[in-house]
Scaffold this motif. Structure first.
Motif, short mmCIF file in Angstrom:
data_model
loop_
_atom_site.label_atom_id
_atom_site.label_comp_id
_atom_site.label_asym_id
_atom_site.label_seq_id
_atom_site.Cartn_x
_atom_site.Cartn_y
_atom_site.Cartn_z
N GLY A 57 28.00 -39.36 11.64
CA GLY A 57 26.90 -39.95 10.87
C GLY A 57 27.27 -41.24 10.18
O GLY A 57 26.46 -42.16 10.07
N ASP A 207 19.24 -36.66 1.20
CA ASP A 207 20.01 -37.83 1.64
C ASP A 207 21.30 -37.40 2.33
O ASP A 207 21.71 -38.00 3.33
CB ASP A 207 20.32 -38.72 0.43
CG ASP A 207 21.12 -39.94 0.82
OD1 ASP A 207 20.64 -40.72 1.65
OD2 ASP A 207 22.23 -40.13 0.28
N ALA A 210 20.66 -36.04 5.81
CA ALA A 210 20.24 -37.10 6.73
C ALA A 210 21.42 -37.74 7.45
O ALA A 210 21.23 -38.38 8.49
CB ALA A 210 19.46 -38.17 5.96
N PRO A 214 19.08 -36.01 12.43
CA PRO A 214 18.09 -37.08 12.70
C PRO A 214 16.69 -36.76 12.19
O PRO A 214 15.98 -37.66 11.74
CB PRO A 214 18.11 -37.19 14.23
CG PRO A 214 19.46 -36.71 14.62
CD PRO A 214 19.79 -35.61 13.65
N ARG A 217 16.54 -37.50 8.63
CA ARG A 217 16.73 -38.93 8.40
C ARG A 217 15.40 -39.67 8.30
O ARG A 217 15.29 -40.69 7.63
CB ARG A 217 17.59 -39.51 9.51
CG ARG A 217 18.22 -40.86 9.21
CD ARG A 217 19.19 -41.25 10.30
NE ARG A 217 20.25 -40.27 10.42
CZ ARG A 217 20.87 -39.97 11.56
NH1 ARG A 217 20.50 -40.55 12.68
NH2 ARG A 217 21.84 -39.08 11.58
N ALA A 220 14.40 -39.41 4.67
CA ALA A 220 15.40 -39.77 3.66
C ALA A 220 15.01 -41.00 2.84
O ALA A 220 15.54 -41.21 1.75
CB ALA A 220 16.75 -40.01 4.32
N ARG A 226 19.24 -42.73 -1.22
CA ARG A 226 19.30 -43.46 0.05
C ARG A 226 19.61 -44.93 -0.20
O ARG A 226 20.16 -45.61 0.68
CB ARG A 226 17.97 -43.31 0.79
CG ARG A 226 17.98 -43.82 2.22
CD ARG A 226 18.88 -42.97 3.08
NE ARG A 226 18.78 -43.27 4.48
CZ ARG A 226 19.51 -42.69 5.42
NH1 ARG A 226 20.41 -41.77 5.07
NH2 ARG A 226 19.37 -42.99 6.68
#
Length: 267
Positions: A57, A207, A210, A214, A217, A220, A226
């Motif tokens: 990530g 957050d 994420a 996906p 995300r 997020a 974020r």
């Protein structure tokens, strides 16, 4: 206003002192830990312990966590640190709900004090408390560097530390504005603070998830965390001004809504 600020500060003094001690002490401890790992040249083994989903990530930035610089910087974006700084601001920002619950608001407004002054007092003190928190975190890093003779090691630059602290303060300020809004619609302090605090925890988890999920995300962007990309700040490629502007803007919108709601509610 001075009397209101003094009374609120006195009421919150034990919470603030405890939080400040933890935040400052945490920076000292984490530098001591990082210095010991550096002296034993064990950061290579730390890299092997990083979870695979973090490496996927975060990409190459994940390896910053396995360096002396990254470990010291981690003291500025550790989940406990992020949440404590946010809680400090939210605790103070939700004080108007306590004044409504206890009936103190009737005595204050009986002295021809405008309603908006109560919110201004809480918001101003929350921002001062947040500023005090990040300043003491910086002081803790300075003390840890001297105490563990870490000046010759790869410490994060002063500008990097300042960027992290400014972004963290903006994140906490955003939550303070949200907490003020929650207080403006609540009748109990416990309800207002718990709601604001749990919201911050949930948004932090959102957050974090994420990073490797996906589907999450896509949501997020609603989390203030974020807009605190700490590793990007350490790497030197974060749009700091943009993120700070977004966070302060969101907090200002929430605070404006709080003023409007508090001015029209039945106390």
């Amino acid at each position: 206003m001075t009397a209101l600020l003094a009374r609120s500060a006195a009421q919150a003094r034990y919470v603030l002192l405890g939080a400040y001690f933890l935040l400052c002490g945490f920076q000292i401890v984490i530098i001591g830990q990082a210095a010991e790992i550096q002296r034993t040249q064990a950061f290579g083994r730390v890299a092997e312990l990083l979870p695979a989903f973090l490496q996927r990530g975060l990409g190459s930035r994940a390896m910053l966590l396995a360096t002396f610089k990254g470990t010291v910087a981690f003291g500025y974006f550790h989940p406990v640190v992020c949440l404590i700084v946010s809680f400090v601001g939210m605790y103070i920002a939700t004080e108007p709900a306590h004044e409504i619950e206890s009936g103190l608001v009737d005595l204050e407004l009986a002295r021809a004090v405008p309603r908006r002054r109560l919110l201004t007092r809480s918001l101003l003190l929350a921002e001062i408390a947040i500023l005090g928190a990040v300043v003491l975190m910086g002081a803790g890093t300075f003390l840890g560097e001297r105490l563990f003779d870490a000046g010759s090691m790869d410490m994060p630059s002063v500008s990097t530390r300042a960027g992290l602290l400014v972004n963290l303060a903006a994140t906490a300020s955003c939550f303070a504005g949200f907490a003020l809004l929650v207080a403006a619609i609540s009748r109990r302090w416990s309800t207002a603070f718990t709601t604001a605090a749990l919201t911050a925890v949930v948004l932090y988890l959102l957050d974090f998830l994420a990073i490797g999920w996906p589907l999450v995300r896509r949501l997020a962007w609603i989390s203030p965390f974020r807009y605190y990309p700490a590793l990007a700040i350490v790497a030197g490629d974060s749009p700091l001004a943009r993120n700070v502007a977004i966070l302060l803007g969101a907090g200002a919108v929430a605070a404006a809504a709080a003023y409007w709601r508090f001015g029209h509610r039945d106390l």
